[in-house]
Enzyme design. Structure first.
Site, PDB file in Angstrom:
ATOM      1  N   SER A   1      39.016  37.379  31.534  1.00  0.00           N
ATOM      2  CA  SER A   1      39.782  36.430  31.089  1.00  0.00           C
ATOM      3  C   SER A   1      40.355  35.413  32.191  1.00  0.00           C
ATOM      4  O   SER A   1      40.953  34.532  31.788  1.00  0.00           O
ATOM      5  CB  SER A   1      40.833  36.821  30.104  1.00  0.00           C
ATOM      6  OG  SER A   1      40.332  36.990  28.774  1.00  0.00           O
TER       7      SER A   1
ATOM      8  N   TYR B   1      29.558  32.003  29.030  1.00  0.00           N
ATOM      9  CA  TYR B   1      30.929  32.456  28.867  1.00  0.00           C
ATOM     10  C   TYR B   1      30.966  33.880  29.574  1.00  0.00           C
ATOM     11  O   TYR B   1      31.690  34.044  30.570  1.00  0.00           O
ATOM     12  CB  TYR B   1      31.655  32.216  27.446  1.00  0.00           C
ATOM     13  CG  TYR B   1      32.879  33.373  27.491  1.00  0.00           C
ATOM     14  CD1 TYR B   1      34.133  32.728  27.909  1.00  0.00           C
ATOM     15  CD2 TYR B   1      32.605  34.618  26.756  1.00  0.00           C
ATOM     16  CE1 TYR B   1      35.089  33.569  27.836  1.00  0.00           C
ATOM     17  CE2 TYR B   1      34.030  35.228  26.704  1.00  0.00           C
ATOM     18  CZ  TYR B   1      34.901  34.997  27.175  1.00  0.00           C
ATOM     19  OH  TYR B   1      36.131  35.720  26.867  1.00  0.00           O
TER      20      TYR B   1
ATOM     21  N   VAL C   1      40.809  41.691  31.341  1.00  0.00           N
ATOM     22  CA  VAL C   1      40.611  43.204  30.991  1.00  0.00           C
ATOM     23  C   VAL C   1      40.155  44.205  32.183  1.00  0.00           C
ATOM     24  O   VAL C   1      40.187  45.247  32.000  1.00  0.00           O
ATOM     25  CB  VAL C   1      39.570  43.254  29.611  1.00  0.00           C
ATOM     26  CG1 VAL C   1      40.455  42.778  28.452  1.00  0.00           C
ATOM     27  CG2 VAL C   1      38.460  42.541  30.039  1.00  0.00           C
TER      28      VAL C   1
HETATM   29  N1  GLU Z   1      34.889  38.947  28.615  1.00  0.00           N
HETATM   30  C1  GLU Z   1      35.868  39.634  28.180  1.00  0.00           C
HETATM   31  C2  GLU Z   1      35.685  39.238  26.621  1.00  0.00           C
HETATM   32  O1  GLU Z   1      35.396  38.066  26.101  1.00  0.00           O
HETATM   33  C3  GLU Z   1      37.193  38.885  28.594  1.00  0.00           C
HETATM   34  C4  GLU Z   1      38.457  39.432  27.818  1.00  0.00           C
HETATM   35  C5  GLU Z   1      39.613  39.422  28.661  1.00  0.00           C
HETATM   36  O2  GLU Z   1      39.563  39.479  29.597  1.00  0.00           O
HETATM   37  O3  GLU Z   1      40.544  39.288  27.926  1.00  0.00           O
HETATM   38  O4  GLU Z   1      36.076  40.272  25.664  1.00  0.00           O
END
Ligand code: GLU
Length: 404
Positions: free
Chosen positions: A65, A191, A261
């Site tokens: 994120s 993304y 995360v």
């Molecule tokens: N790629 C993760 C998702 O979309 C990122 C989430 C995060 O770091 O909060 O779930």
């Protein structure tokens, strides 16, 4: 003499790491569950591009994120504020990062939660940009923020793509509301590649400092995005960057930030410092337990809280020499420190007290350390008004503050 900053970072790591690794490593992306919970690293980048790092600073992890503010920055730079604002808002959601947080208009609430981040990703480039070109632009853009070529962790990327139903659902939802450009599946794939870029804490610190320095990478000197973009991005980070703990973070640490995360935390204090921290175990909000603790320590030890009122306006006047004092008939007014609105207002009030005796005046800016646009305009106007009052004014300005 060796600067004590690295020793201080070592102390922070030791003290914040004591007591073991509380929290849980993220497991909803299978590959992330493999992370070593003992890893802990911290880095700090200064405005002149000096980077200090401590702990497991060589370890690379996926940005997750923390990529969101940077993709949002690229979308703003590519499309302009109006277009981006039509598609994604700036209000904290109060919902979890993967919720369907839409406003009544169908616009995602902000670009720091997944639904808004996928929407922002789809805005990078222009309307004719293909999915592949967009990913290319994102990878190159984030690399420019970091000052080195970033690479995708293909294993994490594949792992997340295999469990992406929820992000797919979010993208189709925004698409149905008419707020997602292009094909939802392609936006989610792009993304996820963006989230899978590998960074270390030094990269995060440099990326943060680039945002905090108005878009200019302090190491490479490249202007990555315009300054107005950074102001916009930092504002949204300040209110929405730390999941549902954004308010608590802002009051204790007081630095615009974003966490991910995989356990990374990035903090960007405008004009001062960029911070990168990493430790995989997360608290109940999804923020790294020890990285948050380390940032709290740094903020309090180094006085980095954004809302800490700076002491400047009280010491604007360095001194006044009256015309009869040294017999040359010239009055000298010397100012000091940074000249922004509050300081220039004090300076102009001092100048208001100059008697209308027609004596020549020297406005000495030798000790002025910086000016912003407002400060400059105010001082120039002060000089103009003194001249209208019949004073001959000479500005002593060796650093050219008023000429910018
Ligand atoms: N790629 C993760 C998702 O979309 C990122 C989430 C995060 O770091 O909060 O779930």
């Amino acid at each position: 003499m060796r600067t004590p900053v690295p020793d201080h970072l070592d102390d922070v790591l030791r003290e914040c790491g004591a007591g073991g690794a509380e929290g849980e490593v993220a497991a909803y992306i299978p590959e992330l569950a493999e992370a070593d919970p003992a890893l802990f690293a911290l880095a700090l980048c200064t405005i002149d591009g000096t980077v200090y790092a401590a702990g497991d600073a060589q370890h690379r992890f996926t940005i997750q994120s923390i990529s969101k503010p940077f993709a949002y920055a690229l979308a703003l730079a590519d499309r302009g504020f109006e277009t981006v604002a039509e598609h994604v808002g700036v209000e904290p959601s109060g919902d979890a990062f993967n919720e369907i947080s839409l406003e009544a208009s169908g616009r995602p609430r902000n670009a720091m939660i997944n639904i808004g981040a996928i929407t922002a990703h789809a805005l990078v480039g222009d309307a004719s940009t293909t999915g592949e070109q967009r990913v290319e632009r994102v990878v190159r853009g984030l690399s420019a923020f970091a000052g080195r070529e970033l690479e995708v962790d293909e294993a994490v990327c594949a792992s997340e793509l295999g469990t992406a139903s929820r992000n797919m659902a979010l993208a189709y939802m925004v698409h149905a509301q008419g707020k997602l450009e292009g094909e939802p599946h392609e936006a989610v794939e792009g993304y996820i590649r963006q989230c899978s870029l590998l960074v270390d804490v030094r990269d995060l610190a440099v990326m943060a400092m680039t945002l905090a320095a108005g878009g200019r990478n302090p190491v490479t000197g490249e202007q990555v995005v315009p300054a107005w973009v950074c102001r916009q991005v930092l504002s949204v980070m300040a209110t929405c960057g730390m999941y549902d703990a954004a308010g608590d973070w802002m009051s204790t640490v007081g630095i615009p930030a974003k966490s991910g995360v995989a356990g990374g935390v990035l903090g960007a204090l405008p004009g001062q410092v960029g911070i990168g921290a990493f430790s995989p175990p997360l608290d109940e909000f999804g923020n790294s337990v020890r990285a948050v603790r380390a940032c709290e320590r740094l903020s309090s030890d180094m006085g980095l809280h954004l809302m800490q009122a700076p002491e400047v306006a009280a010491h604007v006047l360095y001194g006044v020499v009256e015309p009869d004092r040294d017999g040359d008939g010239v009055r000298e007014v010397a100012l000091q420190g940074p000249m922004h609105f509050a300081a220039a207002e004090v300076a102009l009030r001092e100048l208001e007290d100059v008697p209308e005796d027609g004596a020549a005046l020297v406005l000495d800016l030798t000790r002025v350390t910086s000016t912003n646009d407002v400060g400059r305009r105010m001082l120039r106007e002060g000089v103009r008004r003194l001249e209208l009052d019949g004073h001959e004014v000479r500005v002593e300005d060796p650093d050219g503050h008023l000429e910018r």
